[in-house]
Design a protein around this motif. Structure first.
Motif, PDB file in Angstrom:
ATOM      1  N   LYS A   1      10.262  -9.169   1.966  1.00  0.00           N
ATOM      2  CA  LYS A   1       8.075  -8.957   2.415  1.00  0.00           C
ATOM      3  C   LYS A   1       7.749  -9.583   1.997  1.00  0.00           C
ATOM      4  CE  LYS A   1       5.782  -6.971   5.720  1.00  0.00           C
ATOM      5  NZ  LYS A   1       5.163  -5.157   6.117  1.00  0.00           N
ATOM      6  N   SER A   2       7.094 -10.911   2.430  1.00  0.00           N
ATOM      7  CA  SER A   2       5.775 -11.141   1.452  1.00  0.00           C
ATOM      8  C   SER A   2       4.929 -10.748   0.765  1.00  0.00           C
ATOM      9  CB  SER A   2       5.537 -13.028   2.045  1.00  0.00           C
ATOM     10  OG  SER A   2       4.171 -13.603   0.672  1.00  0.00           O
ATOM     11  N   THR A   3       4.383 -11.468  -0.645  1.00  0.00           N
ATOM     12  CA  THR A   3       3.900 -10.526  -1.483  1.00  0.00           C
ATOM     13  C   THR A   3       2.365 -10.383  -0.746  1.00  0.00           C
ATOM     14  OG1 THR A   3       4.607 -10.149  -3.025  1.00  0.00           O
ATOM     15  CG2 THR A   3       2.130 -10.039  -3.135  1.00  0.00           C
ATOM     16  N   ASP A   4       1.927 -11.913   0.363  1.00  0.00           N
ATOM     17  CA  ASP A   4       0.691 -12.116   0.612  1.00  0.00           C
ATOM     18  C   ASP A   4       0.660 -11.373   1.733  1.00  0.00           C
ATOM     19  OD1 ASP A   4       0.485 -14.259  -0.656  1.00  0.00           O
ATOM     20  OD2 ASP A   4       1.404 -15.361   0.586  1.00  0.00           O
ATOM     21  N   GLU A   5       1.418 -10.411   2.465  1.00  0.00           N
ATOM     22  CA  GLU A   5       1.495  -9.814   3.488  1.00  0.00           C
ATOM     23  C   GLU A   5       0.849  -7.758   3.055  1.00  0.00           C
ATOM     24  OE1 GLU A   5       4.435  -9.176   7.093  1.00  0.00           O
ATOM     25  OE2 GLU A   5       5.197 -11.496   5.646  1.00  0.00           O
ATOM     26  N   PHE A   6       0.925  -7.987   1.968  1.00  0.00           N
ATOM     27  CA  PHE A   6       1.122  -6.699   1.002  1.00  0.00           C
ATOM     28  C   PHE A   6      -0.608  -6.510  -0.222  1.00  0.00           C
ATOM     29  CE2 PHE A   6       5.066  -6.333   1.525  1.00  0.00           C
ATOM     30  CZ  PHE A   6       5.356  -5.189   0.919  1.00  0.00           C
ATOM     31  N   GLU A   7      -1.545  -5.358   0.932  1.00  0.00           N
ATOM     32  CA  GLU A   7      -2.709  -5.498  -0.066  1.00  0.00           C
ATOM     33  C   GLU A   7      -2.757  -4.850  -1.322  1.00  0.00           C
ATOM     34  OE1 GLU A   7      -6.588  -2.662   1.098  1.00  0.00           O
ATOM     35  OE2 GLU A   7      -5.588  -2.884   2.271  1.00  0.00           O
TER      36      GLU A   7
ATOM     37  N   ASP B   1       1.598  -1.980   2.552  1.00  0.00           N
ATOM     38  CA  ASP B   1       1.095  -2.573   3.850  1.00  0.00           C
ATOM     39  C   ASP B   1       1.139  -1.128   4.178  1.00  0.00           C
ATOM     40  OD1 ASP B   1       3.992  -1.921   4.265  1.00  0.00           O
ATOM     41  OD2 ASP B   1       4.902  -3.620   5.206  1.00  0.00           O
ATOM     42  N   SER B   2       1.403  -1.291   5.632  1.00  0.00           N
ATOM     43  CA  SER B   2       1.144   0.144   6.605  1.00  0.00           C
ATOM     44  C   SER B   2       1.879   1.189   6.538  1.00  0.00           C
ATOM     45  CB  SER B   2       1.265  -0.377   8.426  1.00  0.00           C
ATOM     46  OG  SER B   2       3.041  -1.808   8.254  1.00  0.00           O
TER      47      SER B   2
END
Length: 238
Positions: free
Chosen positions: A10-16, A87-88
Motif C-alpha cells: 500500500k502506498s505510503t501516501d495513504e498513511f499518516e 492508516d485506518s
C-alpha cells in the motif's frame, strides 16, 4: 544484475505519519587489514559519535576521501531515520539509512526494526537497497535474508561492490494488533549494523531484534559497528 526485492504494498501516501526520529552518526573504525594492525589490534574497534544535522551536512567529502586513503582507519557518516505511520487498520514502521560516504569494507550488513510483542507483522519486511556507480548507472534491489521474531524484524543483505557514488537502504513492515485488547503504547526502534570485517551471511544472521534494536550473538558482535537505534514512541488508544 541486481536481484530485485519487490512486493505489492500500500502506498505510503495513504498513511499518516504519527512519529519520526532521525539520528546522525560519525563512526571511526580501526581496521585490521594491515600486518601491523593485525598484531596491535586483532579485533576491529569502532568508535561511534552521535553528531548534529549541521555537522553531518557540512562534512567535506573530498577531505574525507583523502583521509580514508589510510589502510587502517575508516571514517563513515550515516543518517538513520525511523518513521511510524498509520492508516485506518494498521501501522507501518519504516527505517531508512543513508551513507554520506561509501564504506571501505563491504560484506553482509543488517537493517532492522524492533517493537513490542503487542503487535505482529502483517506484511513485510519490504527491503530496498539503492546505489549509483561512478559511470552514472543506478540500481535498486539486493538479495536479502529475512529474520522475523516476536519483538522485531531484520533484513541481512550484501553491500554492492565496485566504485559507488551513493548508497542507501530502507525497510518497512506493516503491523496489526497481536491480540484483541487495546494497545496503548507502541515503539518502533530502527537500527543498522555495518560489518567492519568480512563475515558470512549465515554468521551475520546470528542475531535477534528487540525494542533496543539489533542484538548480535556474542560470537559475531565484534564484526559489527554499533550505533544507537532511532526510536519512535507512541502513546494512545488502538
Amino acid at each position: 544484475m541486481p536481484l530485485m526485492v519487490m512486493a505489492e504494498a500500500k502506498s505510503t501516501d495513504e498513511f499518516e505519519i504519527v512519529g519520526e526520529a532521525t539520528k546522525y552518526y560519525k563512526i571511526v573504525t580501526i581496521l585490521n587489514d594491515s600486518e601491523i594492525m593485525s598484531i596491535v589490534s586483532p579485533e576491529v574497534t569502532s568508535f561511534t559519535t552521535e553528531i548534529t544535522k549541521e555537522e553531518y551536512d557540512n562534512v567535506d567529502l573530498q577531505e574525507l576521501y583523502n583521509l580514508n586513503t589510510s589502510v587502517t582507519v575508516q571514517t563513515e557518516y550515516k543518517k538513520l531515520t525511523t518513521t511510524m505511520l498509520k492508516d485506518s487498520s494498521r501501522y507501518r514502521y519504516s527505517v531508512d539509512l543513508t551513507w554520506k560516504n561509501i564504506p571501505k569494507v563491504r560484506s553482509f550488513d543488517i537493517i532492522a526494526i524492533g517493537h513490542y510483542s503487542t503487535v505482529k507483522v502483517s506484511m513485510g519486511p519490504i527491503f530496498e537497497q539503492k546505489y549509483c556507480e561512478g559511470n552514472g548507472e543506478c540500481y535498486e534491489g539486493a538479495g536479502v535474508s529475512e529474520i522475523v521474531g516476536t519483538n522485531g524484524t531484520a533484513a541481512v543483505f550484501g553491500l554492492p561492490t565496485g566504485n559507488l557514488t551513493s548508497l542507501s537502504q530502507s525497510m518497512f513492515i506493516d503491523v496489526v494488533k497481536s491480540g484483541s485488547g487495546t494497545v496503548k503504547n507502541q515503539t518502533a526502534a530502527g537500527d543498522y549494523a555495518h560489518a567492519t570485517k568480512t563475515i558470512t551471511r549465515d554468521n551475520a544472521k546470528k542475531l535477534r531484534v528487540d525494542v533496543v534494536g539489533i542484538i548480535h550473538d556474542s560470537s559475531v558482535e565484534s564484526y559489527y559497528d554499533t550505533i544507537g537505534a532511532a526510536i519512535v514512541d507512541w502513546t494512545g488508544s488502538w
